[in-house]
Design a protein around this motif. Structure first.
Motif, PDB file in Angstrom:
ATOM      1  N   GLN A  17      -1.450  10.565   9.248  1.00 17.59           N
ATOM      2  CA  GLN A  17      -0.490   9.832   8.459  1.00 17.59           C
ATOM      3  C   GLN A  17       0.176   8.676   9.282  1.00 17.59           C
ATOM      4  O   GLN A  17       0.472   7.731   8.853  1.00 17.59           O
ATOM      5  CB  GLN A  17       0.322  10.856   7.536  1.00 17.59           C
ATOM      6  CG  GLN A  17       1.212  10.104   6.595  1.00 17.59           C
ATOM      7  CD  GLN A  17       0.640   9.216   5.944  1.00 17.59           C
ATOM      8  OE1 GLN A  17       1.329   7.879   5.443  1.00 17.59           O
ATOM      9  NE2 GLN A  17      -0.162   9.470   5.087  1.00 17.59           N
ATOM     10  N   GLN A  94       0.337  14.285  -5.110  1.00 16.64           N
ATOM     11  CA  GLN A  94      -0.957  14.774  -4.489  1.00 16.64           C
ATOM     12  C   GLN A  94      -2.022  14.360  -5.237  1.00 16.64           C
ATOM     13  O   GLN A  94      -3.118  13.428  -4.796  1.00 16.64           O
ATOM     14  CB  GLN A  94      -1.056  16.039  -3.811  1.00 16.64           C
ATOM     15  CG  GLN A  94      -0.997  17.426  -4.766  1.00 16.64           C
ATOM     16  CD  GLN A  94      -2.314  17.576  -5.489  1.00 16.64           C
ATOM     17  OE1 GLN A  94      -3.350  17.008  -4.625  1.00 16.64           O
ATOM     18  NE2 GLN A  94      -2.417  18.368  -6.365  1.00 16.64           N
ATOM     19  N   THR A 119       0.055   9.235  -2.620  1.00 12.07           N
ATOM     20  CA  THR A 119      -0.635  10.174  -3.101  1.00 12.07           C
ATOM     21  C   THR A 119      -2.018  10.246  -2.454  1.00 12.07           C
ATOM     22  O   THR A 119      -2.218   9.566  -1.575  1.00 12.07           O
ATOM     23  CB  THR A 119      -1.429   9.497  -4.670  1.00 12.07           C
ATOM     24  OG1 THR A 119      -2.456  10.430  -4.992  1.00 12.07           O
ATOM     25  CG2 THR A 119      -2.020   8.094  -4.381  1.00 12.07           C
ATOM     26  N   ASN A 120      -2.485  11.463  -2.387  1.00  5.42           N
ATOM     27  CA  ASN A 120      -3.764  11.921  -1.453  1.00  5.42           C
ATOM     28  C   ASN A 120      -4.994  11.451  -2.379  1.00  5.42           C
ATOM     29  O   ASN A 120      -6.121  11.602  -1.842  1.00  5.42           O
ATOM     30  CB  ASN A 120      -3.973  13.240  -1.644  1.00  5.42           C
ATOM     31  CG  ASN A 120      -4.421  13.909  -0.327  1.00  5.42           C
ATOM     32  OD1 ASN A 120      -4.650  13.001   0.909  1.00  5.42           O
ATOM     33  ND2 ASN A 120      -5.388  15.026  -0.267  1.00  5.42           N
ATOM     34  N   ASP A 121      -5.076  10.766  -3.592  1.00  4.24           N
ATOM     35  CA  ASP A 121      -6.179  10.114  -4.124  1.00  4.24           C
ATOM     36  C   ASP A 121      -5.829   8.679  -4.522  1.00  4.24           C
ATOM     37  O   ASP A 121      -5.271   8.389  -5.380  1.00  4.24           O
ATOM     38  CB  ASP A 121      -6.519  10.999  -5.366  1.00  4.24           C
ATOM     39  CG  ASP A 121      -7.698  10.117  -6.054  1.00  4.24           C
ATOM     40  OD1 ASP A 121      -8.310   9.447  -5.549  1.00  4.24           O
ATOM     41  OD2 ASP A 121      -8.238  10.921  -7.037  1.00  4.24           O
ATOM     42  N   PRO A 122      -6.580   7.774  -3.629  1.00  2.28           N
ATOM     43  CA  PRO A 122      -6.269   6.096  -3.905  1.00  2.28           C
ATOM     44  C   PRO A 122      -6.900   5.641  -4.777  1.00  2.28           C
ATOM     45  O   PRO A 122      -6.909   4.474  -5.068  1.00  2.28           O
ATOM     46  CB  PRO A 122      -6.870   5.843  -2.426  1.00  2.28           C
ATOM     47  CG  PRO A 122      -7.486   6.649  -1.688  1.00  2.28           C
ATOM     48  CD  PRO A 122      -7.014   8.202  -2.279  1.00  2.28           C
ATOM     49  N   SER A 124      -6.637   7.280  -7.884  1.00  2.00           N
ATOM     50  CA  SER A 124      -5.996   7.902  -8.954  1.00  2.00           C
ATOM     51  C   SER A 124      -5.365   7.048  -9.878  1.00  2.00           C
ATOM     52  O   SER A 124      -5.178   5.841  -9.571  1.00  2.00           O
ATOM     53  CB  SER A 124      -4.930   8.969  -8.460  1.00  2.00           C
ATOM     54  OG  SER A 124      -3.774   8.361  -7.873  1.00  2.00           O
ATOM     55  N   ALA A 127      -2.185   5.713  -8.181  1.00  2.00           N
ATOM     56  CA  ALA A 127      -2.301   4.634  -7.281  1.00  2.00           C
ATOM     57  C   ALA A 127      -2.702   3.240  -8.102  1.00  2.00           C
ATOM     58  O   ALA A 127      -2.283   2.132  -7.863  1.00  2.00           O
ATOM     59  CB  ALA A 127      -3.691   4.673  -6.475  1.00  2.00           C
ATOM     60  N   VAL A 133       0.336   1.180  -2.347  1.00  2.00           N
ATOM     61  CA  VAL A 133      -0.262   2.826  -2.073  1.00  2.00           C
ATOM     62  C   VAL A 133      -0.316   3.303  -0.891  1.00  2.00           C
ATOM     63  O   VAL A 133      -0.748   2.427   0.073  1.00  2.00           O
ATOM     64  CB  VAL A 133      -1.806   2.813  -2.721  1.00  2.00           C
ATOM     65  CG1 VAL A 133      -2.136   4.327  -2.762  1.00  2.00           C
ATOM     66  CG2 VAL A 133      -1.711   2.180  -4.392  1.00  2.00           C
ATOM     67  N   ASP A 135      -1.832   6.153   1.138  1.00  2.00           N
ATOM     68  CA  ASP A 135      -3.020   7.009   0.889  1.00  2.00           C
ATOM     69  C   ASP A 135      -2.448   8.349   2.020  1.00  2.00           C
ATOM     70  O   ASP A 135      -2.218   7.954   3.051  1.00  2.00           O
ATOM     71  CB  ASP A 135      -4.210   6.715   1.458  1.00  2.00           C
ATOM     72  CG  ASP A 135      -5.533   7.724   1.430  1.00  2.00           C
ATOM     73  OD1 ASP A 135      -5.173   9.151   1.064  1.00  2.00           O
ATOM     74  OD2 ASP A 135      -6.606   7.170   1.625  1.00  2.00           O
ATOM     75  N   ALA A 137      -4.129  10.786   3.077  1.00  3.17           N
ATOM     76  CA  ALA A 137      -5.190  10.965   3.987  1.00  3.17           C
ATOM     77  C   ALA A 137      -5.011  12.398   4.559  1.00  3.17           C
ATOM     78  O   ALA A 137      -5.329  12.608   5.836  1.00  3.17           O
ATOM     79  CB  ALA A 137      -5.119  10.130   5.246  1.00  3.17           C
ATOM     80  N   THR A 149      -0.529  18.346   1.911  1.00  2.00           N
ATOM     81  CA  THR A 149      -0.220  17.256   1.127  1.00  2.00           C
ATOM     82  C   THR A 149       1.486  17.027   0.921  1.00  2.00           C
ATOM     83  O   THR A 149       2.143  15.904   0.937  1.00  2.00           O
ATOM     84  CB  THR A 149      -0.637  17.091  -0.309  1.00  2.00           C
ATOM     85  OG1 THR A 149      -0.226  18.408  -0.842  1.00  2.00           O
ATOM     86  CG2 THR A 149      -2.139  16.861  -0.458  1.00  2.00           C
TER      87      THR A 149
END
Lengths: 345, 345
Positions: A17, A94, A119-122, A124, A127, A133, A135, A137, A149
């Motif tokens: 990150q 997340q 967020t952990n889901d680009p 989503s 996002a 955004v 990510d 990651a 997360t």
């Protein structure tokens, strides 16, 4: 991947990150500067809400920004959009799939405010809703209880703070040392396991933190509740004396994060009082004298700056929650009744 | 004056607050309008923090203002003043003596922001710090557990909302009916006492509310903790499914505020699920069908608007806490370990 694997993966996740592209954060910082934005609204739920609390202290203390946590139901339940047009609006989730967090960010973007998704889901909805955004990651998080997360969300907020005000050389080197501090916090596992075994019989406990570590207290309590099924009641040490102190009785576990620094004297005073009242104290600290007062001391890595320490201290706290779950005969990889994404009605 | 006397005094206290001079609030509203202020920061601790949560929903939904709750430690611990110069800053404290709440209001006033103190002591440091002051006029509150200073704080926030946007004729008559609604909530006492006796053995419980009534859930839980020494864990029904639902087991008391209106369907679904899981449900509602699902129903006065109902529903909740205290053999007029003013270090 088990929960313990994911806990142990956090130094690497934090490093990823830290090394991610700063382009989206630089773009946010540019708008904040050009439009003289002075306040920030963060929308989040559950564990991400605790990252938001850290963000309130971090952006408040380091960037002098006034930060408020949104009440997403104002939009999702009552259909009203508060005016966000002079704020930076940040959504943290997340999964990126919490509809009411998405709703706040959508409203803010429609109003023309700078918006940021963490967020952990680009891919989503969150996002898609935000102008910029980050990510996380963190890689797939398979355990239902969020760990990596959370820590990567804190690191993303550190990066936002740095983008908004460039770090001094000392700050820069402290930030670069953060993955090592997170790795050092993993060394707390034997002490965390011993403390967990000592308090495993209790079905309730108090969790205290202050300042930057208030977020840690909140997140620690949530992990204990969702994994070990213990009623863990988190407080700022400041609020505790307003009433909840009435709950303390001999044998009650008191979990406290009492590091060196400006919160030290106040936290020590509360820990001393409650230990004298018979509380079974589990204390995380980087300060030897504070640790010596605790029935169950858990040493945190020394020399980590106040504003960065929550990224490391939560890791030791997660280990307490993990071992408490085992000590109570429960399965940390199959917690009861929780699903990963909350779709708030 | 005992705690029960003060609970029963609330219709009169609410009426006094409604009838107080609106000059300070009109002055606040004038500055908000002239300076196009679009966000509000509220600083408060303990019970007053729950009034602040109500204020976030009320000013958000009715006035479209973005409202954030301050983290007073940013100033009191870290010595940093976030930028408040484009915000309305409100301090709420019954005593007006909490130094860190005073610190936020002082900083905001120095920065030129409009400031408002809501306090029961117009001679207090908080009143001196703010440009405008609303005197709660609740009369001396001798019980350590705050009751009438909470309800009058809510009424003061209603008056702020009305000053910022004039009421429709329907709203005006709803507001005028509020003291009667508070008086009608006192009629819940027999049902509250019966519910309290039924759950008196449990040393922990869950408290749920949503939207406008989330503040009520938080304040209800605090009253139960400080008076009855029961670990009462308050949640927004929205956050509950994120993890704490793991705590539910047969016989666990579930206290819920589930009135008619936009939160009704979601609250009912949670209550149904938890009752099916064996929770001992105590439900406050103005809706007969919702009440019929509860093991221990507590009827709230019908016909009170969503945004005003928290002033009445907390009164029924206070009665549950009061009778739970008695049922557990404790003295509601001598709670353990609490002092009236918190001087946060």
């Amino acid at each position: 991947m088990t929960l313990r694997d994911e806990i142990r993966e956090q130094p690497a996740a934090a490093r990823r990150q830290l090394e991610a592209s700063s382009a989206p954060l630089d773009a946010v910082a540019r708008r904040v500067r050009e439009e003289a934005v002075s306040d920030v609204v963060i929308a989040a739920r559950g564990t991400s809400d605790h990252a938001a609390i850290y963000g309130q202290y971090l952006l408040g203390v380091r960037n002098q920004l006034s930060v408020g946590l949104a009440a997403p139901s104002i939009t999702s339940l009552y259909g009203v959009e508060p005016r966000f047009d002079r704020s930076l609006v940040v959504g943290i989730s997340q999964s990126g799939a919490s509809p009411d967090v998405v709703g706040v960010v959508e409203a803010a973007r429609r109003q023309g405010a700078p918006t940021l998704a963490i967020t952990n889901d680009p891919g989503s909805p969150l996002a898609a809703a935000a102008e910029q955004v980050v990510d996380l990651a963190a890689g797939p998080e398979r355990a239902v209880a969020a760990t990596k997360t959370y820590t990567t969300s804190l690191v993303a907020l550190v990066r936002l703070s740095l983008a908004l005000r460039l770090p001094s050389p000392q700050e820069q080197s402290a930030v670069e040392g953060l993955p090592d501090a997170v790795a050092a916090a993993l060394d707390a596992e034997p002490a965390a396991a011993a403390a967990a075994r000592a308090i495993a019989e209790a079905d309730r406990c108090i969790v205290l933190g202050r300042g930057f570590e208030y977020a840690t207290a909140r997140e620690w309590a949530l992990k204990i509740k969702e994994l070990a099924h213990v009623f863990a009641d988190p407080y700022s040490a400041a609020d505790f004396r307003h009433g909840p102190i009435a709950l303390v009785e001999p044998g009650l576990p008191l979990l406290a994060i009492a590091p060196s620094g400006v919160t030290s004297a106040g936290m020590r005073a509360v820990v001393d009082d409650l230990t004298a009242a018979g509380a079974e104290s589990v204390v995380m600290s980087d300060d030897a004298s504070t640790l010596s007062r605790a029935r169950h001391p858990i040493a945190l890595p020394p020399g980590v700056s106040d504003w960065l320490r929550p990224v490391a201290s939560i890791v030791a706290a997660q280990l307490v929650a993990y071992h408490l779950t085992l000590a109570r005969g429960l399965d940390p990889d199959a917690p009861r009744g929780i699903s990963k994404v909350t779709r708030t009605l």
